[in-house]
Scaffold this motif. Structure first.
Motif, PDB file in Angstrom:
ATOM      1  N   SER A   1       0.834  -1.205   0.000  1.00 57.75           N
ATOM      2  CA  SER A   1       0.000   0.000   0.000  1.00 57.75           C
ATOM      3  C   SER A   1       0.866   1.251   0.000  1.00 57.75           C
ATOM      4  CB  SER A   1      -0.908   0.018   1.244  1.00 57.75           C
ATOM      5  OG  SER A   1      -0.126  -0.044   2.423  1.00 57.75           O
ATOM      6  N   ASP A   2       0.263   2.348  -0.410  1.00 61.16           N
ATOM      7  CA  ASP A   2       0.955   3.637  -0.430  1.00 61.16           C
ATOM      8  C   ASP A   2       1.135   4.126   0.997  1.00 61.16           C
ATOM      9  OD1 ASP A   2       2.072   5.990  -1.098  1.00 61.16           O
ATOM     10  OD2 ASP A   2       0.295   6.851  -2.079  1.00 61.16           O
ATOM     11  N   HIS A   3       2.354   4.547   1.353  1.00 64.43           N
ATOM     12  CA  HIS A   3       2.656   4.963   2.717  1.00 64.43           C
ATOM     13  C   HIS A   3       2.681   6.472   2.876  1.00 64.43           C
ATOM     14  CE1 HIS A   3       4.174   0.762   2.692  1.00 64.43           C
ATOM     15  NE2 HIS A   3       3.826   0.788   3.955  1.00 64.43           N
ATOM     16  N   ASN A   4       2.034   7.191   1.991  1.00 61.45           N
ATOM     17  CA  ASN A   4       1.983   8.648   2.130  1.00 61.45           C
ATOM     18  C   ASN A   4       1.225   9.031   3.391  1.00 61.45           C
ATOM     19  OD1 ASN A   4       3.410   9.119  -0.226  1.00 61.45           O
ATOM     20  ND2 ASN A   4       1.566   9.110  -1.493  1.00 61.45           N
ATOM     21  N   ILE A   5       1.645  10.147   3.989  1.00 63.73           N
ATOM     22  CA  ILE A   5       1.027  10.624   5.229  1.00 63.73           C
ATOM     23  C   ILE A   5       0.435  11.996   4.996  1.00 63.73           C
ATOM     24  CG2 ILE A   5       1.480  11.354   7.605  1.00 63.73           C
ATOM     25  CD1 ILE A   5       3.655   9.271   7.769  1.00 63.73           C
ATOM     26  N   ASP A   6      -0.806  12.172   5.420  1.00 62.63           N
ATOM     27  CA  ASP A   6      -1.446  13.479   5.400  1.00 62.63           C
ATOM     28  C   ASP A   6      -1.223  14.108   6.766  1.00 62.63           C
ATOM     29  OD1 ASP A   6      -2.964  15.720   5.151  1.00 62.63           O
ATOM     30  OD2 ASP A   6      -4.852  14.703   4.692  1.00 62.63           O
ATOM     31  N   VAL A   7      -0.293  15.054   6.837  1.00 61.42           N
ATOM     32  CA  VAL A   7       0.086  15.604   8.133  1.00 61.42           C
ATOM     33  C   VAL A   7      -1.080  16.319   8.810  1.00 61.42           C
ATOM     34  CG1 VAL A   7       2.506  15.814   7.495  1.00 61.42           C
ATOM     35  CG2 VAL A   7       0.960  17.722   7.067  1.00 61.42           C
ATOM     36  N   ASP A   8      -1.987  16.860   8.030  1.00 59.86           N
ATOM     37  CA  ASP A   8      -3.116  17.563   8.624  1.00 59.86           C
ATOM     38  C   ASP A   8      -4.053  16.620   9.376  1.00 59.86           C
ATOM     39  OD1 ASP A   8      -2.329  20.071   7.686  1.00 59.86           O
ATOM     40  OD2 ASP A   8      -3.271  19.724   5.732  1.00 59.86           O
ATOM     41  N   GLN A   9      -3.964  15.308   9.081  1.00 62.41           N
ATOM     42  CA  GLN A   9      -4.832  14.337   9.732  1.00 62.41           C
ATOM     43  C   GLN A   9      -4.187  13.676  10.947  1.00 62.41           C
ATOM     44  OE1 GLN A   9      -8.029  14.081   8.872  1.00 62.41           O
ATOM     45  NE2 GLN A   9      -7.540  15.698   7.386  1.00 62.41           N
ATOM     46  N   LEU A  10      -2.903  13.978  11.201  1.00 64.16           N
ATOM     47  CA  LEU A  10      -2.242  13.407  12.366  1.00 64.16           C
ATOM     48  C   LEU A  10      -2.851  13.989  13.638  1.00 64.16           C
ATOM     49  CD1 LEU A  10       1.509  13.501  11.260  1.00 64.16           C
ATOM     50  CD2 LEU A  10       0.008  11.510  11.345  1.00 64.16           C
ATOM     51  N   ARG A  11      -3.147  13.121  14.596  1.00 63.98           N
ATOM     52  CA  ARG A  11      -3.795  13.573  15.836  1.00 63.98           C
ATOM     53  C   ARG A  11      -2.921  14.572  16.585  1.00 63.98           C
ATOM     54  NH1 ARG A  11      -6.239   7.855  18.272  1.00 63.98           N
ATOM     55  NH2 ARG A  11      -7.675   7.418  16.528  1.00 63.98           N
ATOM     56  N   SER A  12      -1.627  14.306  16.621  1.00 62.55           N
ATOM     57  CA  SER A  12      -0.731  15.211  17.345  1.00 62.55           C
ATOM     58  C   SER A  12      -0.734  16.595  16.721  1.00 62.55           C
ATOM     59  CB  SER A  12       0.695  14.638  17.362  1.00 62.55           C
ATOM     60  OG  SER A  12       1.166  14.428  16.039  1.00 62.55           O
ATOM     61  N   VAL A  13      -0.765  16.655  15.397  1.00 55.33           N
ATOM     62  CA  VAL A  13      -0.781  17.942  14.705  1.00 55.33           C
ATOM     63  C   VAL A  13      -2.085  18.679  14.971  1.00 55.33           C
ATOM     64  CG1 VAL A  13      -0.744  19.055  12.441  1.00 55.33           C
ATOM     65  CG2 VAL A  13       0.829  17.173  12.923  1.00 55.33           C
ATOM     66  N   LYS A  14      -3.200  17.964  14.894  1.00 52.79           N
ATOM     67  CA  LYS A  14      -4.502  18.592  15.170  1.00 52.79           C
ATOM     68  C   LYS A  14      -4.544  19.169  16.572  1.00 52.79           C
ATOM     69  CE  LYS A  14      -7.408  15.776  12.089  1.00 52.79           C
ATOM     70  NZ  LYS A  14      -8.542  14.802  12.042  1.00 52.79           N
ATOM     71  N   LEU A  15      -4.063  18.386  17.553  1.00 56.76           N
ATOM     72  CA  LEU A  15      -4.101  18.827  18.945  1.00 56.76           C
ATOM     73  C   LEU A  15      -3.234  20.059  19.165  1.00 56.76           C
ATOM     74  CD1 LEU A  15      -4.980  18.376  21.869  1.00 56.76           C
ATOM     75  CD2 LEU A  15      -3.021  16.823  22.137  1.00 56.76           C
ATOM     76  N   ILE A  16      -2.033  20.043  18.614  1.00 57.33           N
ATOM     77  CA  ILE A  16      -1.104  21.156  18.816  1.00 57.33           C
ATOM     78  C   ILE A  16      -1.649  22.430  18.187  1.00 57.33           C
ATOM     79  CG2 ILE A  16       1.196  22.020  18.231  1.00 57.33           C
ATOM     80  CD1 ILE A  16       2.125  19.083  18.427  1.00 57.33           C
ATOM     81  N   ARG A  17      -2.236  22.319  17.002  1.00 53.77           N
ATOM     82  CA  ARG A  17      -2.755  23.511  16.330  1.00 53.77           C
ATOM     83  C   ARG A  17      -3.949  24.114  17.069  1.00 53.77           C
ATOM     84  NH1 ARG A  17      -2.083  21.609   9.977  1.00 53.77           N
ATOM     85  NH2 ARG A  17       0.022  22.463   9.717  1.00 53.77           N
ATOM     86  N   ARG A  18      -4.645  23.311  17.855  1.00 55.62           N
ATOM     87  CA  ARG A  18      -5.736  23.853  18.664  1.00 55.62           C
ATOM     88  C   ARG A  18      -5.200  24.647  19.847  1.00 55.62           C
ATOM     89  NH1 ARG A  18      -9.676  18.514  19.129  1.00 55.62           N
ATOM     90  NH2 ARG A  18     -10.318  18.441  16.938  1.00 55.62           N
ATOM     91  N   ILE A  19      -4.005  24.272  20.311  1.00 55.23           N
ATOM     92  CA  ILE A  19      -3.441  24.898  21.507  1.00 55.23           C
ATOM     93  C   ILE A  19      -2.533  26.068  21.164  1.00 55.23           C
ATOM     94  CG2 ILE A  19      -2.032  24.494  23.563  1.00 55.23           C
ATOM     95  CD1 ILE A  19      -2.880  21.567  23.443  1.00 55.23           C
ATOM     96  N   TYR A  20      -1.702  25.883  20.132  1.00 56.72           N
ATOM     97  CA  TYR A  20      -0.696  26.879  19.783  1.00 56.72           C
ATOM     98  C   TYR A  20      -0.866  27.314  18.330  1.00 56.72           C
ATOM     99  CZ  TYR A  20       2.485  26.823  23.804  1.00 56.72           C
ATOM    100  OH  TYR A  20       3.043  26.982  25.033  1.00 56.72           O
ATOM    101  N   PRO A  21      -0.590  28.574  18.040  1.00 60.52           N
ATOM    102  CA  PRO A  21      -0.527  28.990  16.629  1.00 60.52           C
ATOM    103  C   PRO A  21       0.740  28.432  15.990  1.00 60.52           C
ATOM    104  CG  PRO A  21       0.078  30.816  18.069  1.00 60.52           C
ATOM    105  CD  PRO A  21      -0.403  29.705  18.967  1.00 60.52           C
ATOM    106  N   VAL A  22       0.659  28.157  14.697  1.00 56.30           N
ATOM    107  CA  VAL A  22       1.792  27.577  13.973  1.00 56.30           C
ATOM    108  C   VAL A  22       2.082  28.442  12.753  1.00 56.30           C
ATOM    109  CG1 VAL A  22       2.699  25.554  12.774  1.00 56.30           C
ATOM    110  CG2 VAL A  22       1.155  25.266  14.743  1.00 56.30           C
ATOM    111  N   THR A  23       3.334  28.780  12.545  1.00 50.31           N
ATOM    112  CA  THR A  23       3.708  29.592  11.392  1.00 50.31           C
ATOM    113  C   THR A  23       3.590  28.780  10.098  1.00 50.31           C
ATOM    114  OG1 THR A  23       6.045  28.998  11.547  1.00 50.31           O
ATOM    115  CG2 THR A  23       5.302  30.924  12.798  1.00 50.31           C
TER     116      THR A  23
END
Length: 349
Positions: A172-194
């Protein structure tokens, strides 16, 4: 951590009677590992895209150090400890190469500039060293307290082997959608990201507020994968040796040098198409080895797998998957068949 690691001397699966890790040896080893990590940090202080010559040079160095160290252990403590060390190092190095494949995917998904990739990899190595130390200490205490720990570790490795095998067979294709990573979602809710990378800075001040950079997000993602890797790798090496010092040394030396090895194997890893199959077999083999060790403690008639044959099996699997990967790539690169006009152009006698 040092006290917990050196004090716990579990009943080993590979036949060692006790840990060779004296306080002096522990301190010297940890100091050496820390010194090598600092050297890597100084190398990456100025962001740059390393040349292949530089990457190969440092990779050779970081392989030579553990090989020479293993020779010293063999000479100082005997062949049993030497074989356990080299076998454990080989297993951990194989797993770390597979980990590099995940790092490549993450760094590409986050579009990390090549000159910053060394710093991200170094953060991953540092986090992995800390996490492995914690897991090794916990594993040593569990083995010393509960005989069924070997059964638990064996079950973890067998389950991991099944997952790795399925992934290898699925193609299978191992591409990752970073916007769907739980850690990324959580961090963006708490902190602004450049929106852009700011050199090696993990945070910057933007509009009067502290904001994270994309480099911080990828570093957190890498550290998250370190936890998963530690859950797999620590039981794997405990299947080779019960000495927590050797477990730590093999893990530490396998992790050091991943920064340079990444740039050497970045293109070659895609060629090892059967690596996942081989790692699945290795994890399954060590899982069975751990289960048999646990069963031997309950029913002495159950046979165990010695360390030296284990080394042969692991080397054999790695050699086979390397050869089959090369053959598979060669077949895929060959044309389907010679054109008919080429056949007909041969002069007839």
């Amino acid at each position: 951590m040092l006290t917990a690691l050196s004090a716990a001397t579990p009943a080993p699966p590979a036949g060692s009677l006790e840990s060779i890790g004296s306080p002096t040896l522990w301190i010297a080893t940890i100091a050496g590992v820390a010194a090598l990590f600092v050297i890597d940090f100084l190398i990456t202080r100025r962001p740059h895209d390393p040349s292949m010559r530089e990457a190969i040079g440092w990779s050779v160095f970081y392989i030579a150090v553990p090989v020479v160290f293993g020779g010293w252990l063999w000479w100082q403590y005997g062949s049993q400890q030497g074989v356990e060390y080299y076998t454990g190092y080989l297993v951990e190095k194989s797993l770390s190469v597979d980990n590099l494949f995940v790092f490549i995917i993450l760094l590409s998904a986050f579009a990390v500039p090549r000159e910053l990739r060394q710093r991200v990899l170094l953060i991953g190595v540092g986090g992995a060293l800390v996490l492995r130390g914690i897991f090794i200490a916990l594993g040593a205490q569990m083995i010393a307290s509960f005989a069924w720990t070997f059964l638990l570790f064996g079950a973890i490795l067998l389950a991991t082997a099944v997952k790795v095998g399925r992934d290898a067979l699925s193609h299978s294709d191992h591409n990752i959608d970073v916007d769907q990573l739980r850690s990324v979602k959580l961090i963006r809710r708490i902190y602004p990201v450049t929106d852009t990378y700011e050199g090696t800075n993990l945070t910057v001040r933007k509009d009067g507020k502290r904001a994270l950079t994309p480099l911080a997000l990828v570093a957190i993602a890498i550290l998250g994968t370190d936890i998963v890797f530690a859950i797999d790798s620590v039981p794997a090496v405990y299947g080779i040796t019960g000495d927590p010092y050797l477990v730590f040394a093999t893990n530490a030396f396998a992790l050091l040098g991943l920064r340079a090895l990444y740039f050497v194997l970045e293109g070659a890893l895609a060629k090892l198409v059967h690596l996942g199959h081989g790692l699945s077999l290795i994890l399954a083999f060590i899982g069975v080895k751990l289960v048999l060790h646990w069963a031997h403690g309950v029913w002495p008639g159950v046979p165990e797998i010695p360390t030296l044959p284990s080394l042969g099996v692991i080397l054999g699997i790695l050699a086979v998957v390397t050869v089959t990967s090369l053959l598979s790539n060669r077949r895929s690169d060959e044309p389907a068949g010679a054109p008919e006009d080429e056949k007909s152009s041969v002069p007839q006698g």
